[in-house]
Design a protein around this motif. Structure first.
Motif, short mmCIF file in Angstrom:
data_model
loop_
_atom_site.label_atom_id
_atom_site.label_comp_id
_atom_site.label_asym_id
_atom_site.label_seq_id
_atom_site.Cartn_x
_atom_site.Cartn_y
_atom_site.Cartn_z
N MET A 1 57.58 33.77 55.18
CA MET A 1 57.23 35.04 55.83
C MET A 1 58.36 36.07 55.66
N GLU A 2 59.57 35.58 55.67
CA GLU A 2 60.70 36.49 55.49
C GLU A 2 60.67 37.12 54.10
N VAL A 3 60.50 36.29 53.07
CA VAL A 3 60.55 36.80 51.70
C VAL A 3 59.26 37.53 51.33
N ASN A 4 58.12 36.88 51.52
CA ASN A 4 56.85 37.43 51.05
C ASN A 4 56.33 38.58 51.89
N THR B 1 38.32 36.06 53.14
CA THR B 1 39.62 35.47 52.85
C THR B 1 40.01 34.49 53.96
N SER B 2 41.02 33.66 53.68
CA SER B 2 41.43 32.66 54.64
C SER B 2 42.92 32.38 54.51
N ALA B 3 43.61 32.35 55.64
CA ALA B 3 45.03 31.98 55.66
C ALA B 3 45.12 30.46 55.67
N LEU B 4 44.80 29.89 54.52
CA LEU B 4 44.68 28.43 54.41
C LEU B 4 46.01 27.72 54.53
N ASN B 5 47.07 28.38 54.09
CA ASN B 5 48.41 27.78 54.12
C ASN B 5 49.44 28.89 54.24
N ALA B 6 50.71 28.51 54.27
CA ALA B 6 51.77 29.51 54.46
C ALA B 6 51.79 30.52 53.32
N TYR B 7 51.50 30.07 52.11
CA TYR B 7 51.50 30.97 50.96
C TYR B 7 50.42 32.03 51.08
N THR B 8 49.16 31.60 51.29
CA THR B 8 48.08 32.58 51.38
C THR B 8 48.22 33.45 52.62
N ALA B 9 48.71 32.89 53.72
CA ALA B 9 48.94 33.69 54.92
C ALA B 9 49.94 34.79 54.65
N SER B 10 51.01 34.46 53.94
CA SER B 10 52.03 35.47 53.64
C SER B 10 51.50 36.52 52.68
N LYS B 11 50.68 36.12 51.73
CA LYS B 11 50.11 37.08 50.79
C LYS B 11 49.13 38.02 51.48
N LEU B 12 48.31 37.47 52.37
CA LEU B 12 47.37 38.32 53.11
C LEU B 12 48.10 39.30 54.01
N ALA B 13 49.15 38.84 54.67
CA ALA B 13 49.94 39.74 55.52
C ALA B 13 50.59 40.83 54.68
N ALA B 14 51.08 40.46 53.50
CA ALA B 14 51.69 41.45 52.61
C ALA B 14 50.64 42.45 52.13
#
Length: 297
Positions: free
Chosen positions: A91-94, A138-151
Motif C-alpha cells: 500500500m505504501e509503494v503502490n 472488479t474485486s480486491a482479491l489480494n493485496a496486489y489488486t487492492a493496491s491497484k484499485l486504490a491507485a
C-alpha cells in the motif's frame, strides 16, 4: 511544441519497450528515465537517466520542474508475490507512491497527459467464458489488486478534481522481449527462451487468459501518452486469448521436440478482454499474435 516524457519504472519490461518506441518513432521527444537503480537504458543516446523514488515526493517534483516534463508514464510498483508477503509495503509503494506522482504532477502544473499502468487482474472473474470490458465488476482479491484499485481510484480523483488528464491501462499477461523471469506470470516469456535454447521448462500455471506482446504494449502506451483523447479514461489493452496448454504445444512444434509443459495451477484471470474501447480511441492499432512472434525469433 517539444515534449518531455518522464518514464517512472523504466527498468521494467513496459518502461523499456516504451523507451524503445519513443527513441525509434519519436526522436523529437526528450526521454527522462527515473529509476531507483541503474537502468539498462541509461547509457543510450537520447535518454536521460535520473535516480529517484516514488516515495520521495520532493525528488519527483524537482525532476518534473528541472526537465520541464510534459508527459508521465507511471509504471512503477510492487509485484503480486511481493505484495502478498508485505501488504503494508504494498500500500505504501503502490498507493502512496502513486499519490506522490499525481500530486507532484498537479503541483508542476504542466502535464499534458499521465498514463498509469494498472492490471486486468482487478476484474472479478465470472463463472462463464465471457470476455470482460472496462465496466466489468472488479474485486480486491489480494493485496496486489487492492493496491491497484486504490491507485486507480486516486488517478480518477486527480483527473476529475484537479483537471490532470489521465489514462489507466489494464493489460493482463505481458510476454516477450524485456520480460524477465520475475513472477510466475513471466512463465510464457521464460518458456519461449528455454524452447529456443533447447531446454525443458514447465510453465507454472494453466488455463485460458489474455496475452499481450511487449513490443505491442510499448506502442499502445506511447499512443496513449502522446495522442489527446479526453480528460480521463480506463482502457483494456489489445491482445489475444490463449490457452497455456496450447501455448506449450505451439512451442514444442516450433522447437521440434517436447520441451515445454505446464502445471495444473489455475489463476483467477479472465479468459479474455474486450479491447474495443482502446481500438476505437486509437485507430489502426494491431496486436502481434504468438505465431508471428515465434516467426520473428
Amino acid at each position: 511544441m517539444s515534449k518531455t516524457i518522464l518514464v517512472i519504472g523504466g527498468s521494467g519490461c513496459v518502461g523499456r519497450n516504451v523507451i524503445e518506441v519513443l527513441m525509434r518513432d519519436h526522436p523529437e521527444c526528450r526521454v527522462i528515465l527515473l529509476s531507483r537503480g541503474i537502468a539498462s537504458v541509461e547509457q543510450r543516446q537520447g535518454v536521460t537517466w535520473v535516480r529517484g523514488d516514488i516515495l520521495d515526493k520532493d525528488s519527483l517534483l524537482d525532476v518534473m520542474r528541472k526537465f520541464e516534463v510534459t508527459h508521465i508514464l507511471h509504471a512503477a510498483g510492487m509485484r503480486t508475490s511481493d505484495c502478498k508477503a508485505d501488504p503494508v509495503r504494498a500500500m505504501e509503494v503502490n498507493v502512496a507512491g502513486t499519490v506522490n506522482v499525481l500530486d507532484s504532477a498537479r503541483m508542476h502544473g504542466a502535464i499534458e497527459r499521465l498514463v498509469f499502468l494498472s492490471t486486468a487482474a482487478v476484474y472479478e472473474v465470472p463463472d462463464g467464458e465471457e470476455f470482460l470490458d472496462e465496466g466489468a465488476k472488479t474485486s480486491a482479491l489480494n493485496a496486489y489488486t487492492a493496491s491497484k484499485l486504490a491507485a486507480e481510484a486516486t488517478v480518477e480523483c486527480y483527473a476529475r478534481s484537479y483537471g490532470l488528464r489521465c489514462n489507466v491501462l489494464r493489460p493482463q499477461i505481458i510476454y516477450g522481449p524485456g520480460r524477465e523471469g520475475e513472477g510466475s506470470t513471466a512463465g510464457v516469456s521464460v518458456a519461449i527462451r528455454e524452447a529456443a535454447a533447447g531446454r525443458k521448462y514447465t510453465i507454472p500455471f494453466q488455463g485460458r487468459t489474455y496475452f499481450h506482446y511487449t513490443k505491442d504494449v510499448g506502442i499502445y502506451v506511447v499512443r496513449s501518452l502522446l495522442e489527446s483523447r479526453g480528460d480521463y479514461a480506463v482502457y483494456n489493452l489489445p491482445g489475444e486469448s490463449l490457452d497455456v496448454e496450447e501455448i506449450a504445444d505451439t512451442l514444442n512444434q516450433w522447437a521440434g521436440r517436447e520441451l515445454i509443459d505446464c502445471t495444473p495451477v489455475s489463476y483467477p484471470f479472465a479468459q479474455g478482454l474486450v479491447d474495443t474501447k482502446f481500438r476505437e480511441a486509437y485507430p489502426g492499432v494491431v496486436h502481434t499474435p504468438l505465431d508471428a512472434v515465434l516467426e520473428s525469433l
